[in-house]
Design an enzyme around this catalytic site. Structure first.
Site, short mmCIF file in Angstrom:
data_model
loop_
_atom_site.label_atom_id
_atom_site.label_comp_id
_atom_site.label_asym_id
_atom_site.label_seq_id
_atom_site.Cartn_x
_atom_site.Cartn_y
_atom_site.Cartn_z
N GLY A 116 0.83 -1.19 0.00
CA GLY A 116 0.00 0.00 0.00
C GLY A 116 0.87 1.24 0.00
CB CYS A 117 0.31 4.63 -1.34
SG CYS A 117 -1.37 4.95 -0.74
CE1 TYR A 118 -1.33 8.55 3.53
CE2 TYR A 118 -3.20 7.13 3.05
CZ TYR A 118 -2.66 8.39 3.15
OH TYR A 118 -3.44 9.50 2.91
CB THR A 120 5.31 2.30 0.27
OG1 THR A 120 4.66 1.21 -0.38
CG2 THR A 120 6.67 2.54 -0.38
#
Length: 324
Positions: A116-118, A120
């Site tokens: 997931g972006c967060y 990461t």
């Protein structure tokens, strides 16, 4: 040698479109797609899933699990961009810089869960410190973040760009039950003994994000200073193409961080910002939520899995912008 056949299951979604854009025009792979009129036909999806050398799943969690169940051979490899398998046994976490040897692990993997972006950003900041003994696994962490609205997919894009866009707030906090879907992977792959308090925000811009972790240095093992934290991060990511650590002196003179600074790239920059008295630091990660936080990470892993040019589909000249 034949080209790897790549099938994107869910190529019409935000992440799927970005991945396809990164892969379009490449001559080292072959993209295969279900004909549009059969796109919702389960039998057709099964046919293409089993014909692919790699299936990239850009689907809701339940649909991603269904796609995996439709694969009946032991040759189709999978990168799942959903949350469904991120902490599941038998799946390799797709953050290539997770550990010094993780690229080699991804190269051999058959089942990869795209991060997931967060998470990461949070994992990139925290794992080296926990592994290095500079941050206790049970430290009462607070993590905050802000993303452009593309991170929420088509429904959020419609909210900010559609007919009722004027009514959308300029910024808002969500995840108020403190159970964001990225928290389990943050906890597991940062090496934490308890889940952090994670508070995400969405703002009125399309893409780009910042993830922040504030720390009181006196509460850390051995009372390290900001330079020690910076050194641990810099050593961990030394030689890594897509993750860099900003200079400590540069951050000391920095007045602001722009969450959109790396849009359209697969890059992530980590920052260590210290208070004047040296007692507190703010760790921050800046990345494109659609790049290193989604499609870029996926293509980076694809390149590793098939021994292709590590930079293919990842350089800024790909010309990526916000998803349509």
């Amino acid at each position: 040698m034949s080209k790897a056949r790549i099938f994107i299951d869910g190529e019409a979604g935000t992440t799927g479109l970005q991945i396809r854009q990164r892969l379009a025009g490449r001559t080292d792979i072959e993209l295969i797609s279900v004909p549009h009129e059969r796109r919702k036909d389960t039998a057709a999806r099964a046919e293409y899933l089993n014909a692919a050398d790699l299936a990239i799943l850009c689907l809701p969690d339940d649909a991603a699990r269904e796609s995996v169940s439709l694969i009946e051979n032991d040759t189709t490899r999978v990168i799942d961009a959903s949350t469904a398998h991120r902490v599941a046994d038998g799946w390799v976490f797709g953050f290539a810089e997770l550990d010094p040897d993780h690229e080699a692990i991804l190269a051999k993997a058959t089942r990869v869960a795209n991060p997931g972006c967060y998470s990461t950003g949070a994992i990139a900041l925290l794992r080296p410190l926990v592994r290095g003994g500079l941050l206790s696994a049970d430290y009462p962490l607070a993590v905050s973040g802000m993303s452009g609205y593309t991170g929420g997919g088509k429904s959020l894009i419609e909210r900010f760009e559609g007919a009722q866009a004027a009514q959308a707030p300029d910024v808002y906090t969500y995840g108020l039950k403190l159970a964001h879907k990225h928290q389990p992977e943050m906890t597991k792959y940062a090496g934490l003994a308890r889940s952090p308090v994670f508070v995400p925000h969405v703002a009125r811009y399309a893409q780009g994000m910042i993830v922040e972790v504030p720390l009181h240095l006196a509460d850390l093992p051995g009372r390290p200073d900001a330079a020690a934290l910076h050194r641990a991060l810099a050593d961990w990511y030394a030689g890594k193409r897509w993750v860099r650590v900003a200079g400590l002196a540069d951050d000391a003179g920095r007045a602001e961080l722009d969450p959109q600074a790396l849009n359209g790239t697969n890059e992530m920059t980590l920052h260590v910002c210290a208070s004047a008295d040296g007692e507190r630091v703010l760790l921050a990660a800046v990345l494109d939520n659609l790049g290193k936080g989604a499609s870029g990470a996926c293509v980076q892993t694809l390149n590793l899995m098939f021994g292709l040019d590590p930079a293919a589909g990842l350089t800024p000249d790909v010309g990526l912008g916000a998803a349509a």
